[in-house]
Design a protein around this motif. Structure first.
Motif, PDB file in Angstrom:
ATOM      1  N   ALA A 109       0.824  -1.207   0.000  1.00 27.19           N
ATOM      2  CA  ALA A 109       0.000   0.000   0.000  1.00 27.19           C
ATOM      3  C   ALA A 109       0.861   1.261   0.000  1.00 27.19           C
ATOM      4  O   ALA A 109       0.535   2.250  -0.668  1.00 27.19           O
ATOM      5  N   LYS A 110       1.958   1.241   0.727  1.00 26.27           N
ATOM      6  CA  LYS A 110       2.852   2.394   0.755  1.00 26.27           C
ATOM      7  C   LYS A 110       3.517   2.593  -0.610  1.00 26.27           C
ATOM      8  O   LYS A 110       3.665   3.732  -1.073  1.00 26.27           O
ATOM      9  N   ARG A 111       3.908   1.475  -1.255  1.00 25.90           N
ATOM     10  CA  ARG A 111       4.483   1.592  -2.601  1.00 25.90           C
ATOM     11  C   ARG A 111       3.448   2.106  -3.593  1.00 25.90           C
ATOM     12  O   ARG A 111       3.759   2.923  -4.472  1.00 25.90           O
ATOM     13  N   PHE A 112       2.220   1.624  -3.444  1.00 22.52           N
ATOM     14  CA  PHE A 112       1.154   2.081  -4.335  1.00 22.52           C
ATOM     15  C   PHE A 112       0.900   3.573  -4.136  1.00 22.52           C
ATOM     16  O   PHE A 112       0.766   4.317  -5.114  1.00 22.52           O
ATOM     17  N   ARG A 113       0.847   4.012  -2.888  1.00 21.22           N
ATOM     18  CA  ARG A 113       0.610   5.437  -2.630  1.00 21.22           C
ATOM     19  C   ARG A 113       1.742   6.295  -3.202  1.00 21.22           C
ATOM     20  O   ARG A 113       1.480   7.362  -3.789  1.00 21.22           O
ATOM     21  N   ALA A 114       2.980   5.845  -3.049  1.00 18.95           N
ATOM     22  CA  ALA A 114       4.107   6.614  -3.589  1.00 18.95           C
ATOM     23  C   ALA A 114       4.016   6.708  -5.107  1.00 18.95           C
ATOM     24  O   ALA A 114       4.257   7.775  -5.692  1.00 18.95           O
ATOM     25  N   ALA A 115       3.652   5.603  -5.758  1.00 21.68           N
ATOM     26  CA  ALA A 115       3.504   5.610  -7.217  1.00 21.68           C
ATOM     27  C   ALA A 115       2.302   6.452  -7.634  1.00 21.68           C
ATOM     28  O   ALA A 115       2.335   7.143  -8.658  1.00 21.68           O
ATOM     29  N   TRP A 116       1.240   6.384  -6.850  1.00 22.55           N
ATOM     30  CA  TRP A 116       0.047   7.200  -7.113  1.00 22.55           C
ATOM     31  C   TRP A 116       0.413   8.689  -7.072  1.00 22.55           C
ATOM     32  O   TRP A 116       0.014   9.470  -7.948  1.00 22.55           O
ATOM     33  N   GLU A 117       1.155   9.076  -6.030  1.00 25.50           N
ATOM     34  CA  GLU A 117       1.552  10.480  -5.891  1.00 25.50           C
ATOM     35  C   GLU A 117       2.418  10.912  -7.066  1.00 25.50           C
ATOM     36  O   GLU A 117       2.207  11.989  -7.650  1.00 25.50           O
ATOM     37  N   LYS A 118       3.361  10.071  -7.443  1.00 25.08           N
ATOM     38  CA  LYS A 118       4.244  10.405  -8.561  1.00 25.08           C
ATOM     39  C   LYS A 118       3.466  10.480  -9.868  1.00 25.08           C
ATOM     40  O   LYS A 118       3.621  11.433 -10.647  1.00 25.08           O
ATOM     41  N   GLY A 119       2.624   9.488 -10.117  1.00 25.12           N
ATOM     42  CA  GLY A 119       1.902   9.427 -11.384  1.00 25.12           C
ATOM     43  C   GLY A 119       0.823  10.484 -11.528  1.00 25.12           C
ATOM     44  O   GLY A 119       0.548  10.952 -12.629  1.00 25.12           O
ATOM     45  N   ASN A 120       0.215  10.861 -10.384  1.00 28.66           N
ATOM     46  CA  ASN A 120      -0.890  11.814 -10.436  1.00 28.66           C
ATOM     47  C   ASN A 120      -0.502  13.227 -10.028  1.00 28.66           C
ATOM     48  O   ASN A 120      -1.359  14.109  -9.955  1.00 28.66           O
ATOM     49  N   GLY A 121       0.780  13.420  -9.759  1.00 24.74           N
ATOM     50  CA  GLY A 121       1.272  14.762  -9.459  1.00 24.74           C
ATOM     51  C   GLY A 121       0.739  15.348  -8.174  1.00 24.74           C
ATOM     52  O   GLY A 121       0.424  16.549  -8.105  1.00 24.74           O
ATOM     53  N   VAL A 122       0.628  14.510  -7.136  1.00 22.90           N
ATOM     54  CA  VAL A 122       0.143  14.983  -5.840  1.00 22.90           C
ATOM     55  C   VAL A 122       1.155  14.579  -4.771  1.00 22.90           C
ATOM     56  O   VAL A 122       2.092  13.820  -5.038  1.00 22.90           O
ATOM     57  N   SER A 123       0.952  15.058  -3.552  1.00 24.59           N
ATOM     58  CA  SER A 123       1.845  14.697  -2.461  1.00 24.59           C
ATOM     59  C   SER A 123       1.043  14.503  -1.185  1.00 24.59           C
ATOM     60  O   SER A 123      -0.020  15.114  -0.998  1.00 24.59           O
ATOM     61  N   GLU A 124       1.564  13.648  -0.316  1.00 20.55           N
ATOM     62  CA  GLU A 124       0.962  13.373   0.980  1.00 20.55           C
ATOM     63  C   GLU A 124      -0.529  13.037   0.865  1.00 20.55           C
ATOM     64  O   GLU A 124      -1.369  13.508   1.636  1.00 20.55           O
ATOM     65  N   VAL A 125      -0.856  12.209  -0.116  1.00 19.86           N
ATOM     66  CA  VAL A 125      -2.250  11.825  -0.317  1.00 19.86           C
ATOM     67  C   VAL A 125      -2.649  10.783   0.726  1.00 19.86           C
ATOM     68  O   VAL A 125      -1.863   9.903   1.079  1.00 19.86           O
ATOM     69  N   SER A 126      -3.840  10.890   1.251  1.00 13.44           N
ATOM     70  CA  SER A 126      -4.340   9.936   2.240  1.00 13.44           C
ATOM     71  C   SER A 126      -5.101   8.818   1.556  1.00 13.44           C
ATOM     72  O   SER A 126      -5.498   8.927   0.384  1.00 13.44           O
ATOM     73  N   ALA A 127      -5.315   7.720   2.276  1.00 10.27           N
ATOM     74  CA  ALA A 127      -6.122   6.625   1.739  1.00 10.27           C
ATOM     75  C   ALA A 127      -7.530   7.124   1.428  1.00 10.27           C
ATOM     76  O   ALA A 127      -8.121   6.758   0.405  1.00 10.27           O
ATOM     77  N   LYS A 128      -8.069   7.973   2.288  1.00  6.73           N
ATOM     78  CA  LYS A 128      -9.412   8.513   2.069  1.00  6.73           C
ATOM     79  C   LYS A 128      -9.480   9.334   0.795  1.00  6.73           C
ATOM     80  O   LYS A 128     -10.465   9.255   0.039  1.00  6.73           O
ATOM     81  N   ALA A 129      -8.431  10.099   0.519  1.00  9.95           N
ATOM     82  CA  ALA A 129      -8.405  10.909  -0.697  1.00  9.95           C
ATOM     83  C   ALA A 129      -8.314  10.024  -1.936  1.00  9.95           C
ATOM     84  O   ALA A 129      -8.970  10.291  -2.957  1.00  9.95           O
ATOM     85  N   MET A 130      -7.504   8.967  -1.869  1.00  6.53           N
ATOM     86  CA  MET A 130      -7.428   8.043  -2.995  1.00  6.53           C
ATOM     87  C   MET A 130      -8.775   7.367  -3.229  1.00  6.53           C
ATOM     88  O   MET A 130      -9.217   7.205  -4.379  1.00  6.53           O
ATOM     89  N   ASP A 131      -9.432   6.985  -2.144  1.00  7.40           N
ATOM     90  CA  ASP A 131     -10.739   6.339  -2.265  1.00  7.40           C
ATOM     91  C   ASP A 131     -11.755   7.259  -2.943  1.00  7.40           C
ATOM     92  O   ASP A 131     -12.583   6.810  -3.732  1.00  7.40           O
ATOM     93  N   ALA A 132     -11.700   8.538  -2.624  1.00 10.07           N
ATOM     94  CA  ALA A 132     -12.634   9.487  -3.220  1.00 10.07           C
ATOM     95  C   ALA A 132     -12.425   9.593  -4.727  1.00 10.07           C
ATOM     96  O   ALA A 132     -13.385   9.617  -5.507  1.00 10.07           O
ATOM     97  N   VAL A 133     -11.160   9.640  -5.149  1.00 13.21           N
ATOM     98  CA  VAL A 133     -10.858   9.698  -6.577  1.00 13.21           C
ATOM     99  C   VAL A 133     -11.292   8.404  -7.261  1.00 13.21           C
ATOM    100  O   VAL A 133     -11.936   8.421  -8.325  1.00 13.21           O
ATOM    101  N   LEU A 134     -10.948   7.281  -6.662  1.00 13.67           N
ATOM    102  CA  LEU A 134     -11.314   5.987  -7.250  1.00 13.67           C
ATOM    103  C   LEU A 134     -12.825   5.840  -7.370  1.00 13.67           C
ATOM    104  O   LEU A 134     -13.329   5.301  -8.361  1.00 13.67           O
ATOM    105  N   HIS A 135     -13.548   6.321  -6.364  1.00 15.04           N
ATOM    106  CA  HIS A 135     -15.006   6.172  -6.395  1.00 15.04           C
ATOM    107  C   HIS A 135     -15.609   6.946  -7.562  1.00 15.04           C
ATOM    108  O   HIS A 135     -16.575   6.488  -8.179  1.00 15.04           O
ATOM    109  N   ARG A 136     -15.017   8.091  -7.878  1.00  8.96           N
ATOM    110  CA  ARG A 136     -15.502   8.860  -9.028  1.00  8.96           C
ATOM    111  C   ARG A 136     -15.155   8.183 -10.341  1.00  8.96           C
ATOM    112  O   ARG A 136     -15.887   8.308 -11.329  1.00  8.96           O
ATOM    113  N   GLN A 137     -14.039   7.453 -10.360  1.00  6.29           N
ATOM    114  CA  GLN A 137     -13.553   6.874 -11.614  1.00  6.29           C
ATOM    115  C   GLN A 137     -14.050   5.458 -11.873  1.00  6.29           C
ATOM    116  O   GLN A 137     -14.015   5.002 -13.017  1.00  6.29           O
TER     117      GLN A 137
END
Length: 220
Positions: A109-137
């Protein structure tokens, strides 16, 4: 923890598979085939009958978990706790809109979050924030949302999944492998009008370096 079966009405010894296997489109089906991962979307079953409710999620936190963790075992769908779902592999879970669990798969999960931040151009993203984006997509008025391919299929990273008609495909080394509950297989059909199943934000995490765990049949 593994996919379980329940007795049929006709015989206490005959069994039928539970409806707990997730497809790349996010549907939940019954199949005797085993998967590499479990996970959940909250409580969506009736423990008395071990059947699903009409709803297919009760929380925007759709996670992917290990089937074995610290020797713990759960009787599947036996209590009013989270509903145990199963996935062929991590690519399938990603396509359906799930992400790695921060409890039993913390390092992934930590590796996924780091890759998510790099790929999506964000930083210090929380699990809740990722869930919100995923739910929309992942959903469009309650149904699986498909996205235009951001690049030719042959250029998509290994582990991405696409949909054409009723069929789901895994992209592996520029080729499209047909998905089934039993695994992946080569095929003769032309995949030239596919839509993206993997949420775009997850796809960008894969492109930024996260490597999803694939079923052995993906390597031929």
């Amino acid at each position: 923890m593994a996919s379980s079966t329940v007795p049929t009405r006709h015989s206490p010894f005959a069994t039928r598979p539970l409806q707990n296997r997730v497809t790349p489109t996010g549907e939940i089906i019954a199949t005797p085939h085993r998967g590499l991962f479990t996970g959940n979307r909250g409580i969506i079953h009736d423990p008395a009958t071990k059947t699903l409710l009409k709803k297919r999620w009760s929380t925007p936190a759709w996670i992917t978990c290990l089937c074995e963790f610290r020797g713990w075992r759960r009787p599947v769908m036996a209590r009013r706790s989270w509903t145990e779902l199963f996935f062929l592999d991590e690519a399938t879970a990603f396509a359906a809109g799930h992400r790695p669990c921060f409890f039993c798969r913390r390092e992934d999960a930590k590796r996924f979050r780091a890759a998510w931040e790099k790929g999506n151009g964000v930083s210090e993203v929380s699990a809740k924030a990722m869930d919100a984006v995923l739910h929309r997509q992942r959903l469009d008025r309650g149904r699986k949302q498909l996205h235009p391919l951001p690049m030719p299929l042959a250029d998509l990273p290994d582990g991405a999944m696409v949909q054409q008609g009723e069929d789901s495909f895994l992209v592996m080394q520029g080729q499209a492998l047909l998905w089934s509950p039993a695994g992946y297989a080569s095929h003769a059909r032309l995949v030239d009008q596919a839509m993206l199943l993997t949420p775009p934000s997850t796809l960008r995490a894969i492109m930024a370096g996260y490597r999803p765990v694939l079923h052995p049949t993906a390597s031929g």
